[in-house]
Design a protein around this motif. Structure first.
Motif, PDB file in Angstrom:
ATOM      1  N   THR A  18      28.041  72.126  50.418  1.00  0.00           N
ATOM      2  CA  THR A  18      29.299  71.799  49.733  1.00  0.00           C
ATOM      3  C   THR A  18      29.164  70.485  48.969  1.00  0.00           C
ATOM      4  OG1 THR A  18      30.537  72.955  51.455  1.00  0.00           O
ATOM      5  CG2 THR A  18      31.761  71.411  50.071  1.00  0.00           C
ATOM      6  N   PHE A  19      28.606  69.470  49.618  1.00  0.00           N
ATOM      7  CA  PHE A  19      28.439  68.183  48.935  1.00  0.00           C
ATOM      8  C   PHE A  19      27.428  68.272  47.792  1.00  0.00           C
ATOM      9  CE2 PHE A  19      30.481  66.297  52.705  1.00  0.00           C
ATOM     10  CZ  PHE A  19      31.374  65.461  52.065  1.00  0.00           C
ATOM     11  N   LEU A  20      26.375  69.062  47.973  1.00  0.00           N
ATOM     12  CA  LEU A  20      25.428  69.253  46.869  1.00  0.00           C
ATOM     13  C   LEU A  20      26.101  69.940  45.688  1.00  0.00           C
ATOM     14  CD1 LEU A  20      22.209  70.292  48.803  1.00  0.00           C
ATOM     15  CD2 LEU A  20      22.524  68.250  47.415  1.00  0.00           C
ATOM     16  N   PHE A  21      26.916  70.959  45.973  1.00  0.00           N
ATOM     17  CA  PHE A  21      27.637  71.649  44.911  1.00  0.00           C
ATOM     18  C   PHE A  21      28.593  70.700  44.200  1.00  0.00           C
ATOM     19  CE2 PHE A  21      31.429  74.038  43.585  1.00  0.00           C
ATOM     20  CZ  PHE A  21      30.859  74.825  42.594  1.00  0.00           C
ATOM     21  N   LEU A  22      29.346  69.909  44.972  1.00  0.00           N
ATOM     22  CA  LEU A  22      30.271  68.956  44.361  1.00  0.00           C
ATOM     23  C   LEU A  22      29.525  67.881  43.575  1.00  0.00           C
ATOM     24  CD1 LEU A  22      32.907  68.481  47.203  1.00  0.00           C
ATOM     25  CD2 LEU A  22      33.221  69.649  45.017  1.00  0.00           C
ATOM     26  N   THR A  31      25.869  59.812  44.906  1.00  0.00           N
ATOM     27  CA  THR A  31      26.373  59.616  46.266  1.00  0.00           C
ATOM     28  C   THR A  31      26.624  60.949  46.948  1.00  0.00           C
ATOM     29  OG1 THR A  31      27.423  57.571  45.531  1.00  0.00           O
ATOM     30  CG2 THR A  31      28.155  58.482  47.627  1.00  0.00           C
ATOM     31  N   LEU A  32      27.281  61.874  46.251  1.00  0.00           N
ATOM     32  CA  LEU A  32      27.537  63.191  46.832  1.00  0.00           C
ATOM     33  C   LEU A  32      26.238  63.963  47.057  1.00  0.00           C
ATOM     34  CD1 LEU A  32      30.697  64.297  44.816  1.00  0.00           C
ATOM     35  CD2 LEU A  32      30.583  63.656  47.218  1.00  0.00           C
ATOM     36  N   LEU A  33      25.301  63.846  46.134  1.00  0.00           N
ATOM     37  CA  LEU A  33      24.025  64.530  46.285  1.00  0.00           C
ATOM     38  C   LEU A  33      23.234  63.975  47.468  1.00  0.00           C
ATOM     39  CD1 LEU A  33      22.941  64.856  42.557  1.00  0.00           C
ATOM     40  CD2 LEU A  33      23.758  66.676  44.053  1.00  0.00           C
ATOM     41  N   ALA A  34      23.231  62.658  47.627  1.00  0.00           N
ATOM     42  CA  ALA A  34      22.516  62.043  48.746  1.00  0.00           C
ATOM     43  C   ALA A  34      23.148  62.455  50.077  1.00  0.00           C
ATOM     44  CB  ALA A  34      22.517  60.524  48.603  1.00  0.00           C
ATOM     45  N   LEU A  35      24.479  62.462  50.131  1.00  0.00           N
ATOM     46  CA  LEU A  35      25.162  62.884  51.349  1.00  0.00           C
ATOM     47  C   LEU A  35      24.865  64.351  51.651  1.00  0.00           C
ATOM     48  CD1 LEU A  35      27.065  61.951  53.560  1.00  0.00           C
ATOM     49  CD2 LEU A  35      28.977  62.583  52.095  1.00  0.00           C
ATOM     50  N   VAL A  76      16.860  61.050  44.543  1.00  0.00           N
ATOM     51  CA  VAL A  76      18.327  61.094  44.603  1.00  0.00           C
ATOM     52  C   VAL A  76      18.856  59.874  45.343  1.00  0.00           C
ATOM     53  CG1 VAL A  76      20.276  62.335  45.624  1.00  0.00           C
ATOM     54  CG2 VAL A  76      18.572  63.583  44.327  1.00  0.00           C
ATOM     55  N   LEU A  77      18.196  59.507  46.435  1.00  0.00           N
ATOM     56  CA  LEU A  77      18.630  58.319  47.179  1.00  0.00           C
ATOM     57  C   LEU A  77      18.434  57.038  46.377  1.00  0.00           C
ATOM     58  CD1 LEU A  77      17.327  59.181  50.756  1.00  0.00           C
ATOM     59  CD2 LEU A  77      19.692  59.194  49.955  1.00  0.00           C
ATOM     60  N   CYS A  78      17.472  57.036  45.436  1.00  0.00           N
ATOM     61  CA  CYS A  78      17.238  55.877  44.565  1.00  0.00           C
ATOM     62  C   CYS A  78      18.066  55.949  43.281  1.00  0.00           C
ATOM     63  CB  CYS A  78      15.755  55.782  44.212  1.00  0.00           C
ATOM     64  SG  CYS A  78      14.712  55.369  45.603  1.00  0.00           S
ATOM     65  N   ARG A  79      19.033  56.837  43.239  1.00  0.00           N
ATOM     66  CA  ARG A  79      19.971  56.999  42.123  1.00  0.00           C
ATOM     67  C   ARG A  79      19.314  57.508  40.840  1.00  0.00           C
ATOM     68  NH1 ARG A  79      25.088  55.503  42.942  1.00  0.00           N
ATOM     69  NH2 ARG A  79      25.517  54.354  44.831  1.00  0.00           N
TER      70      ARG A  79
END
Length: 141
Positions: A18-22, A31-35, A76-79
């Motif tokens: 869900t967070f990856l989709f959002l 932030t959403l992708l990392a979560l 992704v974590l490194c933006r």
């Protein structure tokens, strides 16, 4: 009977997707992708177990997919969300490529979408995934 860890892991994987989709929907919000990445990996570990997860992510024949997937997570974590997601998708296709024909064969029996998966071009597309020289068609996990 399904254990509590498996139930919690499945829920965490759903939240991760869900967070990856959002994150993708909101123009690659890092932030959403990392979560989503963290929740997906935690859920996968709880769902299939620590030893099977480690065994899956340490296979020598899948090193290219493993490096691409975790490199994408790191980006992704490194933006750097766009490049990271491209690497993650490549890694997932490389890691789970053998599973796609199995899933497509199962979906042929589903009433509504079965006709789509029985179409010759769709069958050819999914049969091209996971080709191995020895012809070994095993599930990736």
């Amino acid at each position: 009977m399904v254990s509590d860890n498996t139930k919690i892991g499945t829920g965490l994987m759903f939240l991760g997707f869900t967070f990856l989709f959002l994150g993708i929907l909101f123009l690659f919000d890092s932030t959403l992708l990392a979560l989503g990445d963290i929740l997906f990996l935690t859920g996968l570990t709880l769902t299939i177990g620590t030893s099977r997860t480690l065994r899956f992510f340490t296979r020598k024949d899948r090193i290219r997919g493993i490096v691409a997937f975790f490199g994408g997570v790191t980006l992704v974590l490194c933006r750097w969300p766009v490049v990271g997601m491209i690497l993650q998708i490549y890694g997932l296709i490389y890691l789970f490529g053998q599973f796609f024909p199995i899933a497509a064969a199962s979906l042929k029996d589903v009433p509504v979408v079965g006709s789509v998966f029985r179409h010759p071009s769709v069958e050819g597309f999914f049969s091209s995934f996971g080709r191995v020289a020895a012809g070994d068609r095993r599930a990736p996990v």
